[in-house]
Write an enzyme that holds these catalytic residues in place. Structure first.
Site, PDB file in Angstrom:
ATOM      1  N   CYS A   2       0.824  -1.217   0.000  1.00  0.00           N
ATOM      2  CA  CYS A   2       0.000   0.000   0.000  1.00  0.00           C
ATOM      3  C   CYS A   2       0.858   1.268   0.000  1.00  0.00           C
ATOM      4  O   CYS A   2       1.995   1.260   0.461  1.00  0.00           O
ATOM      5  CB  CYS A   2      -0.857   0.032   1.244  1.00  0.00           C
ATOM      6  SG  CYS A   2      -1.823  -1.445   1.463  1.00  0.00           S
ATOM      7  N   ARG A  27       5.097  -0.105  -6.122  1.00  0.00           N
ATOM      8  CA  ARG A  27       5.080  -0.906  -4.904  1.00  0.00           C
ATOM      9  C   ARG A  27       4.093  -2.072  -4.997  1.00  0.00           C
ATOM     10  O   ARG A  27       4.128  -2.976  -4.179  1.00  0.00           O
ATOM     11  CB  ARG A  27       4.719  -0.030  -3.710  1.00  0.00           C
ATOM     12  CG  ARG A  27       5.801   0.992  -3.387  1.00  0.00           C
ATOM     13  CD  ARG A  27       5.277   2.038  -2.442  1.00  0.00           C
ATOM     14  NE  ARG A  27       4.881   1.460  -1.170  1.00  0.00           N
ATOM     15  CZ  ARG A  27       5.672   1.325  -0.125  1.00  0.00           C
ATOM     16  NH1 ARG A  27       6.923   1.715  -0.204  1.00  0.00           N
ATOM     17  NH2 ARG A  27       5.232   0.805   0.989  1.00  0.00           N
ATOM     18  N   TRP A  76      -3.095  -2.682  -1.477  1.00  0.00           N
ATOM     19  CA  TRP A  76      -2.759  -4.065  -1.800  1.00  0.00           C
ATOM     20  C   TRP A  76      -3.509  -4.900  -0.785  1.00  0.00           C
ATOM     21  O   TRP A  76      -3.243  -4.815   0.412  1.00  0.00           O
ATOM     22  CB  TRP A  76      -1.251  -4.268  -1.676  1.00  0.00           C
ATOM     23  CG  TRP A  76      -0.740  -5.571  -2.203  1.00  0.00           C
ATOM     24  CD1 TRP A  76      -0.687  -5.972  -3.509  1.00  0.00           C
ATOM     25  CD2 TRP A  76      -0.176  -6.634  -1.437  1.00  0.00           C
ATOM     26  NE1 TRP A  76      -0.132  -7.218  -3.583  1.00  0.00           N
ATOM     27  CE2 TRP A  76       0.187  -7.654  -2.351  1.00  0.00           C
ATOM     28  CE3 TRP A  76       0.051  -6.848  -0.077  1.00  0.00           C
ATOM     29  CZ2 TRP A  76       0.764  -8.846  -1.937  1.00  0.00           C
ATOM     30  CZ3 TRP A  76       0.636  -8.031   0.332  1.00  0.00           C
ATOM     31  CH2 TRP A  76       0.991  -9.019  -0.598  1.00  0.00           C
ATOM     32  N   ASN A 101      -1.797   2.179   5.858  1.00  0.00           N
ATOM     33  CA  ASN A 101      -0.930   1.064   5.456  1.00  0.00           C
ATOM     34  C   ASN A 101      -0.697   0.207   6.686  1.00  0.00           C
ATOM     35  O   ASN A 101      -0.502   0.747   7.776  1.00  0.00           O
ATOM     36  CB  ASN A 101       0.438   1.561   4.984  1.00  0.00           C
ATOM     37  CG  ASN A 101       0.377   2.207   3.622  1.00  0.00           C
ATOM     38  OD1 ASN A 101      -0.678   2.243   2.991  1.00  0.00           O
ATOM     39  ND2 ASN A 101       1.507   2.732   3.182  1.00  0.00           N
ATOM     40  N   GLY A 102      -0.668  -1.110   6.503  1.00  0.00           N
ATOM     41  CA  GLY A 102      -0.390  -1.984   7.636  1.00  0.00           C
ATOM     42  C   GLY A 102      -1.582  -2.861   7.955  1.00  0.00           C
ATOM     43  O   GLY A 102      -2.492  -3.021   7.142  1.00  0.00           O
ATOM     44  N   GLU A 484      18.748 -17.043  -7.950  1.00  0.00           N
ATOM     45  CA  GLU A 484      18.285 -15.694  -8.271  1.00  0.00           C
ATOM     46  C   GLU A 484      17.811 -15.624  -9.729  1.00  0.00           C
ATOM     47  O   GLU A 484      16.809 -14.980 -10.040  1.00  0.00           O
ATOM     48  CB  GLU A 484      19.408 -14.681  -7.981  1.00  0.00           C
ATOM     49  CG  GLU A 484      19.126 -13.244  -8.379  1.00  0.00           C
ATOM     50  CD  GLU A 484      17.884 -12.638  -7.742  1.00  0.00           C
ATOM     51  OE1 GLU A 484      17.326 -13.193  -6.789  1.00  0.00           O
ATOM     52  OE2 GLU A 484      17.450 -11.576  -8.238  1.00  0.00           O
ATOM     53  N   LYS A 488      14.025 -14.602 -10.842  1.00  0.00           N
ATOM     54  CA  LYS A 488      13.718 -13.527 -11.805  1.00  0.00           C
ATOM     55  C   LYS A 488      12.781 -14.057 -12.890  1.00  0.00           C
ATOM     56  O   LYS A 488      11.799 -13.405 -13.236  1.00  0.00           O
ATOM     57  CB  LYS A 488      14.987 -13.001 -12.499  1.00  0.00           C
ATOM     58  CG  LYS A 488      15.880 -12.074 -11.733  1.00  0.00           C
ATOM     59  CD  LYS A 488      15.332 -10.707 -11.481  1.00  0.00           C
ATOM     60  CE  LYS A 488      14.531 -10.653 -10.220  1.00  0.00           C
ATOM     61  NZ  LYS A 488      15.172 -10.610  -8.948  1.00  0.00           N
ATOM     62  N   GLU A 491       9.244 -14.736 -11.514  1.00  0.00           N
ATOM     63  CA  GLU A 491       8.552 -13.500 -11.110  1.00  0.00           C
ATOM     64  C   GLU A 491       7.930 -12.775 -12.301  1.00  0.00           C
ATOM     65  O   GLU A 491       6.806 -12.302 -12.215  1.00  0.00           O
ATOM     66  CB  GLU A 491       9.545 -12.519 -10.456  1.00  0.00           C
ATOM     67  CG  GLU A 491       9.823 -12.765  -9.010  1.00  0.00           C
ATOM     68  CD  GLU A 491      10.837 -11.767  -8.447  1.00  0.00           C
ATOM     69  OE1 GLU A 491      10.611 -11.282  -7.343  1.00  0.00           O
ATOM     70  OE2 GLU A 491      11.854 -11.460  -9.109  1.00  0.00           O
ATOM     71  N   HIS A 507      19.699 -36.698  -7.820  1.00  0.00           N
ATOM     72  CA  HIS A 507      18.863 -37.078  -6.682  1.00  0.00           C
ATOM     73  C   HIS A 507      17.408 -36.673  -6.876  1.00  0.00           C
ATOM     74  O   HIS A 507      16.676 -36.543  -5.906  1.00  0.00           O
ATOM     75  CB  HIS A 507      19.432 -36.476  -5.390  1.00  0.00           C
ATOM     76  CG  HIS A 507      20.810 -36.951  -5.084  1.00  0.00           C
ATOM     77  ND1 HIS A 507      21.101 -38.281  -4.832  1.00  0.00           N
ATOM     78  CD2 HIS A 507      22.003 -36.304  -5.034  1.00  0.00           C
ATOM     79  CE1 HIS A 507      22.400 -38.422  -4.617  1.00  0.00           C
ATOM     80  NE2 HIS A 507      22.976 -37.224  -4.744  1.00  0.00           N
ATOM     81  N   LYS A 606       6.458  -4.618  -4.408  1.00  0.00           N
ATOM     82  CA  LYS A 606       7.859  -4.226  -4.297  1.00  0.00           C
ATOM     83  C   LYS A 606       8.352  -4.293  -2.856  1.00  0.00           C
ATOM     84  O   LYS A 606       9.461  -4.733  -2.590  1.00  0.00           O
ATOM     85  CB  LYS A 606       8.019  -2.804  -4.838  1.00  0.00           C
ATOM     86  CG  LYS A 606       9.446  -2.285  -4.804  1.00  0.00           C
ATOM     87  CD  LYS A 606      10.286  -2.996  -5.831  1.00  0.00           C
ATOM     88  CE  LYS A 606      11.754  -2.684  -5.703  1.00  0.00           C
ATOM     89  NZ  LYS A 606      12.545  -3.706  -6.409  1.00  0.00           N
TER      90      LYS A 606
HETATM   91  C1  G6P Z   1       9.580  -8.413  -2.208  1.00  0.00           C
HETATM   92  C2  G6P Z   1      10.168  -7.955  -3.530  1.00  0.00           C
HETATM   93  C3  G6P Z   1      11.498  -8.664  -3.779  1.00  0.00           C
HETATM   94  C4  G6P Z   1      12.440  -8.444  -2.612  1.00  0.00           C
HETATM   95  C5  G6P Z   1      11.791  -8.869  -1.281  1.00  0.00           C
HETATM   96  C6  G6P Z   1      12.623  -8.419  -0.095  1.00  0.00           C
HETATM   97  O1  G6P Z   1       9.184  -9.741  -2.304  1.00  0.00           O
HETATM   98  O2  G6P Z   1       9.277  -8.222  -4.588  1.00  0.00           O
HETATM   99  O3  G6P Z   1      12.089  -8.158  -4.958  1.00  0.00           O
HETATM  100  O4  G6P Z   1      13.606  -9.165  -2.814  1.00  0.00           O
HETATM  101  O5  G6P Z   1      10.513  -8.253  -1.148  1.00  0.00           O
HETATM  102  O6  G6P Z   1      12.621  -7.030  -0.047  1.00  0.00           O
HETATM  103  P1  G6P Z   1      13.729  -6.129   0.616  1.00  0.00           P
HETATM  104  O7  G6P Z   1      13.235  -4.719   0.414  1.00  0.00           O
HETATM  105  O8  G6P Z   1      13.776  -6.504   2.075  1.00  0.00           O
HETATM  106  O9  G6P Z   1      15.011  -6.389  -0.066  1.00  0.00           O
END
Ligand code: G6P
Length: 611
Positions: A2, A27, A76, A101-102, A484, A488, A491, A507, A606
């Site tokens: 949010c 976000r 959100w 927010n929260g 990673e 990516k 996602e 395995h 985000k």
């Molecule tokens: C969310 C984002 C990721 C990020 C993760 C941790 O899931 O979509 O891209 O890696 O949060 O966020 P931070 O701000 O703690 O790195």
């Protein structure tokens, strides 16, 4: 997650609020809304829409709002579906409007009590109770600021709030507990936002609220009181990032822009932190030296991409420093009984500095006997920075694409600096430190060379667009690089992607291998290369399609079932950085081919400031 924007000015604030919401779009959200006090009638005028901010913008173009005070929100969903009636602002009895927010944990009880008193609710949200609680206080004759204070005293959970009262057209209230909030300072106008980025079009001067703060925001100024009710005098701080950070420029997507920013970002992380042959430990803060002198173990905690950075750092720390390093995701760590090793440094890694699980883990750790807490973070003034003993800022600038790219590589550079500073105390040969410092200086140029692979990677991506599954393989520190890469791809392209340490193939995952599942391998020329080649044979023998990113000197040749993409050579310890970029580009191009929403992938946010 949010986003909040609020404004009080002598002009119509609708445009400022809308622009703020657009800047917070990255976000992640599912609905948006704005409420102002209508200049003509003095009534609360509120427009909300589910979906994108563009929907709200269209609605406002058709029926404009006009007010000099207002609040706005991107939501959100946590409580209640992403529908218009659950979008913020929430209004009680046409008098109190709230954006939040929260999460309010005790909202059900509060709601039941309010309903028993006759309050009517229009949404399924936890937020709406806040509007009614304030209104309830007003009905008892309590003044608006005191009504807000009495309300937040009843809330359990996390919140950042902006609240407006129809009968107080010159005052906005703002409160923070567990969710970030800043005040923007203008000339004869003031603002509220959950992220300074939302307000850069109107100011670069900010006051960062502390946990428990309650603020009165008027045309002429702000008054902040801490949780004890004492007047707080937080400094006004100038926002450091460039004004154009939220601008895509010539790039089609923020993600691509951010991938291409990485050479400059490495320079920014290194700036002021390297001597001719050593890392300056002062970069970590005044108390750093005394802390680092005692560190005998490291515990790293993070989420998502930041967690992968931590996994890579474990290889560096155990190899170069020779002390134990453990890495765990925050959402697990925070809820189990943990044991801190003696003289252990607790390290959080976070782009945003606000991830709820990471923050909760830090708060746990502070009670668990760690030597000290260090955060590797991209946002100055964020909760993790403020609550840690030491902080190393990653200086990557705002990252807008939900899929993290430049923040990740900046974290890796910061972690390598941390490794070198710790290594010095544990017998690391100064010549090795000096060599790595030299390599780090050369990294921006190396990154530029790697980015030149964009076109061949784009061509390669065409073979992925029709696939449903993929496997990423690496060994040693390249295993988290593969993780990673897989994250990516899943996602942003929604292709199922799994990463395995290549030695584990036999395995289980080998059973999945066929022509329909591309196998991506990161294969720098290191001591594990021959082992990795044997693992690749296991794939080829089962008719699998290999896509190999390898050093030119790795002695690999393209052949039927093996496509090769040569990556520039680097120091072994820097390979995780260098091999990350091609995997970012691969995901990006596959997602573009698939036509997904690259910068705002479905279901993701985000910055995850709720649990
Ligand atoms: C969310 C984002 C990721 C990020 C993760 C941790 O899931 O979509 O891209 O890696 O949060 O966020 P931070 O701000 O703690 O790195």
């Amino acid at each position: 997650m949010c986003g909040i924007v609020g404004a009080i000015a002598q002009r119509n604030v609708t445009g400022i609020l809308l622009e703020g919401l657009k800047r917070l779009e990255y976000r992640g959200y599912d609905s948006a809304g704005i409420a102002v006090l209508d200049r003509a009638s003095g009534a609360i005028a509120c427009t909300r829409r589910s979906g994108k901010v563009a929907e709200l913008e269209n609605a406002l173009a058709a029926e404009p709002l006009d007010g000099t005070i207002g609040i706005a929100h991107t939501r959100w969903a946590t409580h209640g579906k992403p529908e218009e009636r659950n979008a913020h602002p929430h209004v009680a009895s046409s008098r109190i409007a709230v954006v939040h927010n929260g999460i309010i944990e005790n909202f059900e009880q509060l709601k039941a009590d309010l309903q028993a008193k006759g309050h009517q609710f229009a949404s399924d949200t936890d937020t709406e109770v806040i509007a009614h609680l304030v209104y309830d206080q007003l009905q008892q004759g309590v003044a608006f600021p005191a009504a807000v204070k009495a309300t937040i005293a009843q809330l359990h959970g996390a919140y950042a709030l902006a609240i407006m009262d129809r009968e107080q057209p010159g005052l906005l209230m703002a409160a923070r507990m567990g969710s970030p909030l800043v005040l923007g300072v203008g000339i004869g106008e003031h603002f509220i936002a959950s992220d300074p980025l939302a307000l850069l079009q109107v100011t670069d001067q900010f006051i960062y609220l502390d946990e428990g703060d309650l603020a009165e925001v008027t045309l002429d100024g702000v008054v902040v009181r801490d949780r004890a009710g004492e007047t707080a005098s937080h400094p006004v701080q100038r926002f450091e990032h460039g004004q154009d950070a939220a601008d895509k420029g010539e790039y089609r997507h923020y993600m691509l822009k951010e991938i291409y920013e990485q050479p400059a970002v490495v320079e920014a992380v290194l700036e002021g932190r390297l001597g001719s042959d050593k890392v300056y430990e002062e970069a970590f803060g005044a108390e750093a030296r005394a802390v680092f002198d005692r560190v005998k173990a490291v515990q790293i905690i993070a989420c998502g991409t930041s967690y992968h950075a931590g996994l890579i750092a474990k290889y560096w720390i155990e190899e170069l420093v020779g002390i134990p390093c453990q890495v765990e995701v925050a959402s697990e760590y925070r809820y189990r009984k943990t044991v801190a090793l003696p003289d252990s440094l607790f390290v959080t890694i976070s782009q945003s500095g606000e991830t709820a699980d990471t923050l909760a883990a830090l708060r746990e750790a502070k009670e668990s006997g760690f030597l000290a807490c260090l955060t590797i973070c991209n946002v100055p003034g964020s909760s993790l920075v403020r609550e840690s003993d030491l902080a190393l800022m990653t200086n990557a600038g705002p990252e807008i694409g939900v899929a993290s790219t430049k923040a990740f590589t900046s974290q890796l550079v910061a972690l390598l600096l941390t490794t070198l500073v710790l290594g010095r105390r544990h017998g690391l040969d100064p010549a090795v430190e000096s060599e790595l410092v030299g390599c780090l200086r050369g990294l921006p140029a190396l990154f530029t060379q790697v980015l030149a692979l964009d076109e061949p990677i784009k061509a390669l991506s065409e073979q992925f667009a029709d696939k449903n599954h993929s496997l990423f393989l690496g060994r040693g520190a390249m295993y988290p690089v593969a993780m990673e890469g897989a994250l990516k791809l899943k996602e942003i392209s929604y292709i199922h992607a799994e990463a395995y340490p290549a030695g584990e193939l036999k395995h289980g995952p080998l059973a999945l291998v066929d022509k329909e599942m591309p196998v991506i391998v990161v294969a720098p020329n290191n001591s594990l290369l021959e082992k990795l080649k044997a693992n690749m044979q296991e794939v080829s023998a089962r008719g699998g399609e290999l896509f190999v990113f390898a050093d030119k000197d790795a002695g690999m040749v393209a052949e039927e079932g093996l496509q090769l993409l040569p990556v520039p050579e680097s120091h072994t310890l820097l390979d995780p950085l260098v091999y990350t970029l091609p995997l970012q580009l691969l995901s990006y191009h596959v997602a573009v081919l698939k036509g997904t929403d690259v910068d705002q992938p479905r279901n993701l946010a985000k910055s995850v400031t709720v649990e």
